[in-house]
Write a protein that holds these residues in place. Structure first.
Motif, PDB file in Angstrom:
ATOM      1  N   SER A   1     -14.069 -10.839   6.952  1.00  0.00           N
ATOM      2  CA  SER A   1     -13.457 -11.874   6.108  1.00  0.00           C
ATOM      3  C   SER A   1     -14.196 -12.105   4.794  1.00  0.00           C
ATOM      4  O   SER A   1     -13.776 -12.936   3.997  1.00  0.00           O
ATOM      5  CB  SER A   1     -13.428 -13.185   6.900  1.00  0.00           C
ATOM      6  OG  SER A   1     -12.925 -12.947   8.183  1.00  0.00           O
TER       7      SER A   1
ATOM      8  N   LEU B   1      -9.442 -20.347   7.185  1.00  0.00           N
ATOM      9  CA  LEU B   1     -10.795 -20.177   7.747  1.00  0.00           C
ATOM     10  C   LEU B   1     -11.700 -21.343   7.336  1.00  0.00           C
ATOM     11  O   LEU B   1     -12.622 -21.722   8.049  1.00  0.00           O
ATOM     12  CB  LEU B   1     -11.433 -18.882   7.226  1.00  0.00           C
ATOM     13  CG  LEU B   1     -10.984 -17.544   7.790  1.00  0.00           C
ATOM     14  CD1 LEU B   1     -11.797 -16.415   7.134  1.00  0.00           C
ATOM     15  CD2 LEU B   1     -11.107 -17.484   9.310  1.00  0.00           C
TER      16      LEU B   1
ATOM     17  N   ASN C   1     -15.451 -13.854  12.369  1.00  0.00           N
ATOM     18  CA  ASN C   1     -14.147 -13.227  12.091  1.00  0.00           C
ATOM     19  C   ASN C   1     -14.337 -11.814  11.556  1.00  0.00           C
ATOM     20  O   ASN C   1     -13.705 -11.413  10.586  1.00  0.00           O
ATOM     21  CB  ASN C   1     -13.360 -14.109  11.105  1.00  0.00           C
ATOM     22  CG  ASN C   1     -12.973 -15.436  11.762  1.00  0.00           C
ATOM     23  OD1 ASN C   1     -11.957 -15.526  12.450  1.00  0.00           O
ATOM     24  ND2 ASN C   1     -13.814 -16.451  11.597  1.00  0.00           N
TER      25      ASN C   1
ATOM     26  N   HIS D   1     -11.339  -9.087  11.316  1.00  0.00           N
ATOM     27  CA  HIS D   1     -10.242  -9.198  10.326  1.00  0.00           C
ATOM     28  C   HIS D   1     -10.066  -7.892   9.542  1.00  0.00           C
ATOM     29  O   HIS D   1     -11.058  -7.266   9.141  1.00  0.00           O
ATOM     30  CB  HIS D   1     -10.551 -10.347   9.355  1.00  0.00           C
ATOM     31  CG  HIS D   1      -9.567 -10.436   8.215  1.00  0.00           C
ATOM     32  ND1 HIS D   1      -8.234 -10.753   8.389  1.00  0.00           N
ATOM     33  CD2 HIS D   1      -9.720 -10.222   6.880  1.00  0.00           C
ATOM     34  CE1 HIS D   1      -7.613 -10.749   7.219  1.00  0.00           C
ATOM     35  NE2 HIS D   1      -8.489 -10.425   6.286  1.00  0.00           N
TER      36      HIS D   1
END
Ligand code: HEM
Ligand SMILES: N=C(N)c1ccncc1
Length: 293
Positions: free
Chosen positions: A39, A89, A30, A33
């Motif tokens: 993240s 997540l 991720n 992000h």
């Protein structure tokens, strides 16, 4: 029997490195992000907010033990705006380990992974938190207000049993990563300069940049510089107070000193109010790079 349940269902020490690696891979996967900040910062904030509502003087003490941030009642606290993304997540990882890891252990371990995978210090960590029911959710409003001064900051952290200025300054040094988002907290920035590398840069910027106090679009006062960096009033408090400022100078000149104090203070934050079994081992984790993954 809840404790037996926790004891019988605990992963073996070695398996926690697998959980660490799963969380670290979620951070890698991720990376887009928040305009490619990734993240790590928001997972670090999740671990801090899952622990920072601790208050030993209250009947419902809070802290990370009960994993209460999983309940909407706590996640909807305006102080937690933006953290649902981080919790989402972690949900697949919670499912994968099928109740062998508690939410409290998962949220705090995620903070350890975030710091280490962003190049920060090793954080010692222990398992053994047991999910509490909704009755154990602490009252909203126990996390700090960013519009405040040095005395407020000192008193706030005294509530969390951080009585040394060094620990307080080190913990706020986590603002070296990530950014503020107007929709979450009413503060905005830094623009472009936000990082996902855990370093002592926050302390160097506090001392070397020229800061101008301005009202932002949400009507909050924040400090901006000419490079698009920003500081919260509580960040700036660290150079407005003489004792805090000496420590900012120490950490700005010696990153290893910052790392050493941060490591023990962050561990203390994640374990506030918890009596671990004497036998529960203190675990240290390898980063993905150290495992050549
Ligand atoms: C005086 C104490 C503190 C105050 C008032 C404060 C306030 C804030 C605010 C207003 C934000 C912006 C949130 C958003 O708009 O998304 C933020 C972000 C953040 N805070 Fe703090 N904080 C404090 C202490 C800490 C501590 C102790 C840690 C961790 C050890 C921490 C870690 C972070 C991180 C990593 C972010 C970036 C999150 C992201 O990029 O999504 N903060 N903080
Ligand atoms: N002062 C900052 N740039 C900051 C970064 C991340 N979170 C809060 C503040």
């Amino acid at each position: 029997n809840e404790v037996q349940f926790a004891a019988s269902n605990k992963l073996k020490n070695t398996n926690y490195q697998n959980v660490y690696n799963d969380i670290a891979n979620v951070i890698r996967e991720n990376d887009e992000h928040d305009d490619y900040i990734g993240s790590g910062p928001v997972l670090l904030r999740l671990a801090w907010h899952a622990s920072g509502q601790f208050d030993s003087k209250q009947e419902i003490k809070g802290g990370s033990y009960n994993g209460t941030l999983r309940f909407d009642k706590e996640l909807s606290d305006p102080s937690n705006a933006g953290l649902k993304y981080a919790f989402d997540l972690l949900k697949p990882i919670y499912k994968k380990y099928n109740h062998q890891i508690s939410h409290g252990d998962l949220f705090t371990l995620a903070g350890v992974v975030a710091v280490q995978e962003m190049g920060g210090p090793k954080i010692p960590w222990r398992y053994g938190r047991v999910d509490g029911d909704i009755e154990t959710v602490p009252l909203n409003g126990r996390l700090p207000d960013a519009n405040q001064n040095a005395n407020y900051v000192r008193n706030f952290f005294h509530r969390l049993n951080f009585l040394e200025d060094k620990e307080i300054v080190a913990l706020i040094g986590a603002h070296c990563v990530g950014k503020t988002h107007l929709k979450n907290s009413g503060f905005e920035g830094p623009w472009g300069a936000a990082t996902n590398m855990f370093t002592n840069e926050f302390f160097r910027n506090l001392l070397t940049e020229k800061w101008v106090l301005e009202k932002n679009e949400a009507g909050n006062q924040q400090y901006n510089n000419d490079k698009g960096y920003m500081m919260l009033p509580t960040d700036m408090a660290l150079v407005q107070d003489g004792s805090f400022k000496k420590i900012v100078e120490e950490f700005a000149n010696d990153e290893s000193s910052f790392f050493k104090v941060f490591s023990s203070a962050f561990n203390k934050l994640l374990e506030n109010g918890i009596k671990f079994e004497k036998s529960s081992p203190v675990l240290y984790f390898k980063t993905l790079d150290e495992q050549d993954i």
